[in-house]
Design a protein around this motif. Sequence first.
Motif, PDB file in Angstrom:
ATOM      1  N   TYR A   8     -29.071  33.376  39.507  1.00 19.09           N
ATOM      2  CA  TYR A   8     -30.107  34.207  38.894  1.00 19.09           C
ATOM      3  C   TYR A   8     -29.575  34.878  37.632  1.00 19.09           C
ATOM      4  N   GLU A   9     -28.346  35.365  37.723  1.00 16.63           N
ATOM      5  CA  GLU A   9     -27.721  36.006  36.562  1.00 16.63           C
ATOM      6  C   GLU A   9     -27.559  35.010  35.415  1.00 16.63           C
ATOM      7  N   LEU A  10     -27.171  33.787  35.737  1.00 19.73           N
ATOM      8  CA  LEU A  10     -27.062  32.746  34.713  1.00 19.73           C
ATOM      9  C   LEU A  10     -28.430  32.481  34.081  1.00 19.73           C
ATOM     10  N   GLY A  11     -29.444  32.417  34.909  1.00 18.51           N
ATOM     11  CA  GLY A  11     -30.799  32.215  34.389  1.00 18.51           C
ATOM     12  C   GLY A  11     -31.216  33.328  33.440  1.00 18.51           C
ATOM     13  N   GLN A  12     -30.859  34.546  33.791  1.00 20.18           N
ATOM     14  CA  GLN A  12     -31.175  35.678  32.915  1.00 20.18           C
ATOM     15  C   GLN A  12     -30.438  35.571  31.584  1.00 20.18           C
ATOM     16  N   GLU A  13     -29.185  35.156  31.642  1.00 21.30           N
ATOM     17  CA  GLU A  13     -28.400  34.981  30.411  1.00 21.30           C
ATOM     18  C   GLU A  13     -29.002  33.888  29.534  1.00 21.30           C
ATOM     19  N   ILE A  14     -29.424  32.805  30.166  1.00 23.58           N
ATOM     20  CA  ILE A  14     -30.059  31.722  29.407  1.00 23.58           C
ATOM     21  C   ILE A  14     -31.363  32.220  28.786  1.00 23.58           C
ATOM     22  N   ALA A  15     -32.141  32.962  29.557  1.00 25.27           N
ATOM     23  CA  ALA A  15     -33.417  33.482  29.051  1.00 25.27           C
ATOM     24  C   ALA A  15     -33.218  34.416  27.861  1.00 25.27           C
ATOM     25  N   ALA A  16     -32.103  35.102  27.835  1.00 24.58           N
ATOM     26  CA  ALA A  16     -31.825  36.048  26.745  1.00 24.58           C
ATOM     27  C   ALA A  16     -31.027  35.405  25.611  1.00 24.58           C
ATOM     28  N   VAL A  94     -26.993  23.630  24.694  1.00 22.87           N
ATOM     29  CA  VAL A  94     -26.453  24.728  25.508  1.00 22.87           C
ATOM     30  C   VAL A  94     -26.606  24.403  26.991  1.00 22.87           C
ATOM     31  N   LEU A  95     -27.789  23.912  27.369  1.00 20.66           N
ATOM     32  CA  LEU A  95     -28.006  23.565  28.781  1.00 20.66           C
ATOM     33  C   LEU A  95     -27.056  22.457  29.227  1.00 20.66           C
ATOM     34  N   GLU A  96     -26.814  21.500  28.351  1.00 22.34           N
ATOM     35  CA  GLU A  96     -25.885  20.420  28.677  1.00 22.34           C
ATOM     36  C   GLU A  96     -24.468  20.955  28.844  1.00 22.34           C
ATOM     37  N   GLU A  97     -24.078  21.878  27.970  1.00 21.93           N
ATOM     38  CA  GLU A  97     -22.745  22.479  28.079  1.00 21.93           C
ATOM     39  C   GLU A  97     -22.599  23.238  29.396  1.00 21.93           C
ATOM     40  N   ILE A  98     -23.641  23.962  29.761  1.00 18.81           N
ATOM     41  CA  ILE A  98     -23.626  24.710  31.023  1.00 18.81           C
ATOM     42  C   ILE A  98     -23.499  23.738  32.191  1.00 18.81           C
ATOM     43  N   ASN A  99     -24.274  22.666  32.146  1.00 23.10           N
ATOM     44  CA  ASN A  99     -24.215  21.659  33.207  1.00 23.10           C
ATOM     45  C   ASN A  99     -22.816  21.046  33.305  1.00 23.10           C
ATOM     46  N   ASN A 100     -22.204  20.775  32.155  1.00 24.98           N
ATOM     47  CA  ASN A 100     -20.845  20.225  32.154  1.00 24.98           C
ATOM     48  C   ASN A 100     -19.846  21.196  32.764  1.00 24.98           C
ATOM     49  N   ILE A 101     -19.977  22.457  32.436  1.00 24.69           N
ATOM     50  CA  ILE A 101     -19.071  23.473  32.982  1.00 24.69           C
ATOM     51  C   ILE A 101     -19.227  23.562  34.502  1.00 24.69           C
ATOM     52  N   ILE A 102     -20.473  23.573  34.960  1.00 24.69           N
ATOM     53  CA  ILE A 102     -20.721  23.649  36.402  1.00 24.69           C
ATOM     54  C   ILE A 102     -20.183  22.395  37.091  1.00 24.69           C
ATOM     55  N   SER A 103     -20.416  21.236  36.480  1.00 23.03           N
ATOM     56  CA  SER A 103     -19.919  19.983  37.072  1.00 23.03           C
ATOM     57  C   SER A 103     -18.401  19.996  37.178  1.00 23.03           C
ATOM     58  N   LYS A 104     -17.731  20.461  36.139  1.00 22.42           N
ATOM     59  CA  LYS A 104     -16.273  20.518  36.169  1.00 22.42           C
ATOM     60  C   LYS A 104     -15.789  21.495  37.233  1.00 22.42           C
ATOM     61  N   ILE A 106     -17.334  22.204  39.978  1.00 27.11           N
ATOM     62  CA  ILE A 106     -17.587  21.598  41.293  1.00 27.11           C
ATOM     63  C   ILE A 106     -16.538  20.545  41.613  1.00 27.11           C
ATOM     64  N   THR A 107     -16.209  19.729  40.609  1.00 32.15           N
ATOM     65  CA  THR A 107     -15.250  18.638  40.851  1.00 32.15           C
ATOM     66  C   THR A 107     -13.804  19.101  40.774  1.00 32.15           C
ATOM     67  N   GLY A 108     -13.587  20.315  40.287  1.00 31.10           N
ATOM     68  CA  GLY A 108     -12.239  20.839  40.196  1.00 31.10           C
ATOM     69  C   GLY A 108     -11.511  20.444  38.930  1.00 31.10           C
ATOM     70  N   GLU A 109     -12.227  19.844  37.982  1.00 30.52           N
ATOM     71  CA  GLU A 109     -11.599  19.492  36.708  1.00 30.52           C
ATOM     72  C   GLU A 109     -11.216  20.761  35.963  1.00 30.52           C
ATOM     73  N   GLN A 110     -10.131  20.639  35.235  1.00 31.91           N
ATOM     74  CA  GLN A 110      -9.715  21.765  34.407  1.00 31.91           C
ATOM     75  C   GLN A 110     -10.684  21.905  33.242  1.00 31.91           C
ATOM     76  N   SER A 111     -10.926  23.110  32.875  1.00 27.72           N
ATOM     77  CA  SER A 111     -11.796  23.373  31.750  1.00 27.72           C
ATOM     78  C   SER A 111     -11.135  24.393  30.847  1.00 27.72           C
ATOM     79  N   SER A 112     -11.279  24.186  29.559  1.00 24.59           N
ATOM     80  CA  SER A 112     -10.720  25.151  28.619  1.00 24.59           C
ATOM     81  C   SER A 112     -11.781  26.146  28.203  1.00 24.59           C
ATOM     82  N   CYS A 113     -12.790  26.272  29.011  1.00 26.07           N
ATOM     83  CA  CYS A 113     -13.931  27.102  28.656  1.00 26.07           C
ATOM     84  C   CYS A 113     -13.626  28.594  28.765  1.00 26.07           C
TER      85      CYS A 113
END
Length: 126
Positions: A8-16, A94-104, A106-113
């Motif tokens: 929900y907090e993520l949704g609020q951030e996206i909305a803003a 932006v939505l694609e970037e968010i999806n990539n971050i969430i996917s990483k 979930i899978t445990g991939e390292q992210s430099s985010c």
Amino acid sequence: MSILEKAYELGQEIAASEELNNMKNAELTMMQDQEAQSIIQEFNAKQRQYMEMQRQGQQLTETQKKEVADLEKRMLDNPLIYSFFQAQQNFEKVLEEINNIISKAITGEQSSCSDECCSSCSGCGH
């Protein structure tokens, strides 16, 4: 904080987000312009007509293909429609970037985010 609360907090951030607000403003400006509306309505009507023809197994003639290409060009030549498309693409990125971050995550991939690097990069880990 539960996972649902974080969602929900993520949704609020996206909305803003600036990207969503830019897209909404571009859409509103485009929708208030008579010429832009006329082009969009004409394009949508032709698109529906030709998609129905294709569903029925009919092939588009070269003239009909040219009509679609001309309408697409008219849409992109209209600065308000073009501005909306650009804003829409920025928001989708932006939505694609968010999806990539969430996917990483979930899978445990390292992210430099981080908040400092993600505003201008094209995806984490690149």
